[in-house]
Design an enzyme around this catalytic site. Structure first.
Site, PDB file in Angstrom:
ATOM      1  CB  VAL A  11      60.029  27.901  76.685  1.00 42.63           C
ATOM      2  CG1 VAL A  11      59.963  27.088  75.396  1.00 42.63           C
ATOM      3  CG2 VAL A  11      59.019  27.358  77.684  1.00 42.63           C
ATOM      4  CB  VAL A 117      56.550  27.996  72.237  1.00 42.07           C
ATOM      5  CG1 VAL A 117      56.594  27.066  73.444  1.00 42.07           C
ATOM      6  CG2 VAL A 117      57.490  27.471  71.162  1.00 42.07           C
ATOM      7  CG  HIS A 174      49.209  22.533  74.246  1.00 42.49           C
ATOM      8  ND1 HIS A 174      49.679  21.315  74.683  1.00 42.49           N
ATOM      9  CD2 HIS A 174      49.940  23.466  74.903  1.00 42.49           C
ATOM     10  CE1 HIS A 174      50.644  21.509  75.551  1.00 42.49           C
ATOM     11  NE2 HIS A 174      50.816  22.803  75.711  1.00 42.49           N
TER      12      HIS A 174
HETATM   13  N1  APR Z   1      59.005  40.657  73.509  1.00 38.75           N
HETATM   14  C1  APR Z   1      60.002  39.795  73.823  1.00 38.75           C
HETATM   15  N2  APR Z   1      60.002  39.054  74.943  1.00 38.75           N
HETATM   16  C2  APR Z   1      58.972  39.195  75.773  1.00 38.75           C
HETATM   17  C3  APR Z   1      57.885  40.072  75.509  1.00 38.75           C
HETATM   18  C4  APR Z   1      57.935  40.822  74.312  1.00 38.75           C
HETATM   19  N3  APR Z   1      56.961  41.676  73.982  1.00 38.75           N
HETATM   20  N4  APR Z   1      57.015  39.967  76.533  1.00 38.75           N
HETATM   21  C5  APR Z   1      57.513  39.075  77.396  1.00 38.75           C
HETATM   22  N5  APR Z   1      58.685  38.601  76.942  1.00 38.75           N
HETATM   23  C6  APR Z   1      59.593  37.635  77.578  1.00 38.75           C
HETATM   24  C7  APR Z   1      59.731  37.834  79.078  1.00 38.75           C
HETATM   25  O1  APR Z   1      60.578  38.939  79.382  1.00 38.75           O
HETATM   26  C8  APR Z   1      60.303  36.503  79.514  1.00 38.75           C
HETATM   27  O2  APR Z   1      61.735  36.522  79.540  1.00 38.75           O
HETATM   28  O3  APR Z   1      59.107  36.306  77.457  1.00 38.75           O
HETATM   29  C9  APR Z   1      59.832  35.536  78.425  1.00 38.75           C
HETATM   30  C10 APR Z   1      58.923  34.448  78.949  1.00 38.75           C
HETATM   31  O4  APR Z   1      59.694  33.628  79.761  1.00 38.75           O
HETATM   32  P1  APR Z   1      59.130  32.868  81.055  1.00 38.75           P
HETATM   33  O5  APR Z   1      58.362  33.829  81.896  1.00 38.75           O
HETATM   34  O6  APR Z   1      60.253  32.117  81.651  1.00 38.75           O
HETATM   35  O7  APR Z   1      58.036  31.864  80.426  1.00 38.75           O
HETATM   36  P2  APR Z   1      58.334  30.453  79.717  1.00 38.75           P
HETATM   37  O8  APR Z   1      58.279  29.381  80.725  1.00 38.75           O
HETATM   38  O9  APR Z   1      59.523  30.574  78.859  1.00 38.75           O
HETATM   39  O10 APR Z   1      57.019  30.322  78.829  1.00 38.75           O
HETATM   40  C11 APR Z   1      56.805  31.173  77.725  1.00 38.75           C
HETATM   41  O11 APR Z   1      55.643  29.488  76.500  1.00 38.75           O
HETATM   42  O12 APR Z   1      55.005  27.380  77.163  1.00 38.75           O
HETATM   43  C12 APR Z   1      54.584  28.695  76.954  1.00 38.75           C
HETATM   44  O13 APR Z   1      52.754  29.018  78.513  1.00 38.75           O
HETATM   45  C13 APR Z   1      54.094  29.332  78.230  1.00 38.75           C
HETATM   46  O14 APR Z   1      53.165  31.311  77.247  1.00 38.75           O
HETATM   47  C14 APR Z   1      54.287  30.787  77.937  1.00 38.75           C
HETATM   48  C15 APR Z   1      55.513  30.799  77.019  1.00 38.75           C
END
Ligand code: APR
Length: 307
Positions: A11, A117, A174
């Protein structure tokens, strides 16, 4: 306009990419804990700038210093759903992550508007509100535009008409209790209820409620990101350009709809101060009951988050 996106996963990175293509931000900063990922994605996007003709500077980092003095911060950090999981299953872990990210952001960008988000959305927005200490108009969650877009896209498919002509709003939390409003849905000014029989509308409403799960079931490794990112960018644009668009988003209620002290999906005017105003719709009894049920589901998750 400086926009930081926390979480450079599906995202977050897609949001940054669309933001760059729109060009209304001077600078976009991608922050993630994974070493090299935000830097690599940011650099790759910036290298596309001469081709797309966008001067939005994108950079990636593992620290928050580079995000200082952002005007808008989008928090996408956290776990995404896998098949069989509900958004609520992400609660414990994402509460910790959103707490940590919000504290780091609030300290360095005290005047920012926060768009959350991470899921479960309404409760994560509440977590960010509590931890940041920001005024409630400056904290909001992205969900309603996404849910409404899913609903509109299904109607367009069903009627074989342009998506542009479908005006609709999906309210509430949501999740499975979200409240699509067929009574207020129009297609080029024509009521949807005049165009489709009840059983087809009910099927579209049901598909909308389960829209996120449908994508998770197909992807298997994560959840939706193209439509969520597009929705975030629409919110950023309305705020950055002070367009005052009326968009459904998770906003803090202070008595509207007879509810207060929670974030919930409602139509809101988004402008330079964030949520400029929550718009109230007169519900019929059935809609009101669904909206209230949805508010109870949000409150339950808020309690479980123990904020
Ligand atoms: N600080 C910064 N980034 C972080 C942290 C943190 N403490 N913890 C996790 N992340 C990062 C991860 O390293 C990863 O790159 O958050 C990112 C999440 O990316 P994805 O796993 O691809 O998830 P995504 O599909 O982007 O969804 C993120 O949005 O829609 C919502 O339910 C979904 O909660 C989820 C979020």
């Amino acid at each position: 306009m400086k926009i930081s996106v926390i979480g450079a996963g599906n995202v977050g990175a897609t949001t940054a990419h669309i933001l760059a293509s729109k060009g209304f931000a001077r600078e976009v900063v991608l922050v993630d804990i994974l070493e090299g990922i935000p830097q690599g994605k940011g650099l790759d996007m910036w290298e596309s700038a001469p081709i797309s003709g966008s001067d939005t500077l994108i950079t990636g980092t593992n620290g928050y210093q580079e995000s200082a003095n952002s005007d808008i911060v989008v928090i996408t950090a956290g776990l995404a759903r896998k098949p069989g999981m509900s958004r609520e299953d992400l609660l414990a872990k994402n509460t910790e992550i959103v707490k940590e990210c919000t504290a780091s952001v609030a300290q360095r960008s005290p005047n920012a508007i926060l768009i959350i988000v991470s899921n479960p959305l309404d409760t994560m927005t509440y977590v960010a509100y509590k931890v940041s200490g920001f005024k409630h108009n400056k904290v909001m969650g992205m969900a309603g535009i996404l849910d409404s877009a899913r609903y509109r896209s299904f109607i367009a498919l069903e009627l074989h008409v342009s998506v542009e002509d479908i005006t609709a709003v999906v309210m509430g939390g949501h999740g499975d209790t979200m409240v699509p409003l067929p009574r207020l849905t129009t297609v080029g000014g024509v009521p949807l209820t005049d165009l489709l029989p009840k059983e087809r509308i009910d099927a579209i409403v049901e598909r909308t409620r389960k829209g996120g799960g449908e994508i998770v079931g197909l992807l298997k490794t994560g959840s939706a990101y193209y439509a969520p990112a597009a929705a975030v960018v629409q919110m950023c644009e309305s705020i950055a350009l002070d367009k005052r668009r009326v968009l459904p988003c998770a906003a803090w209620l202070t008595g509207e709809y007879g509810l207060k002290d929670l974030f919930m999906g409602v139509p809101a005017i988004l402008g330079k101060n964030g949520v400029e105003k929550v718009c109230e719709i007169s519900f019929n009894d059935e809609e009101k009951a669904l909206f209230m049920k949805s508010s109870e589901a949000i409150r339950k998750t808020m309690l479980e988050a123990q904020i």
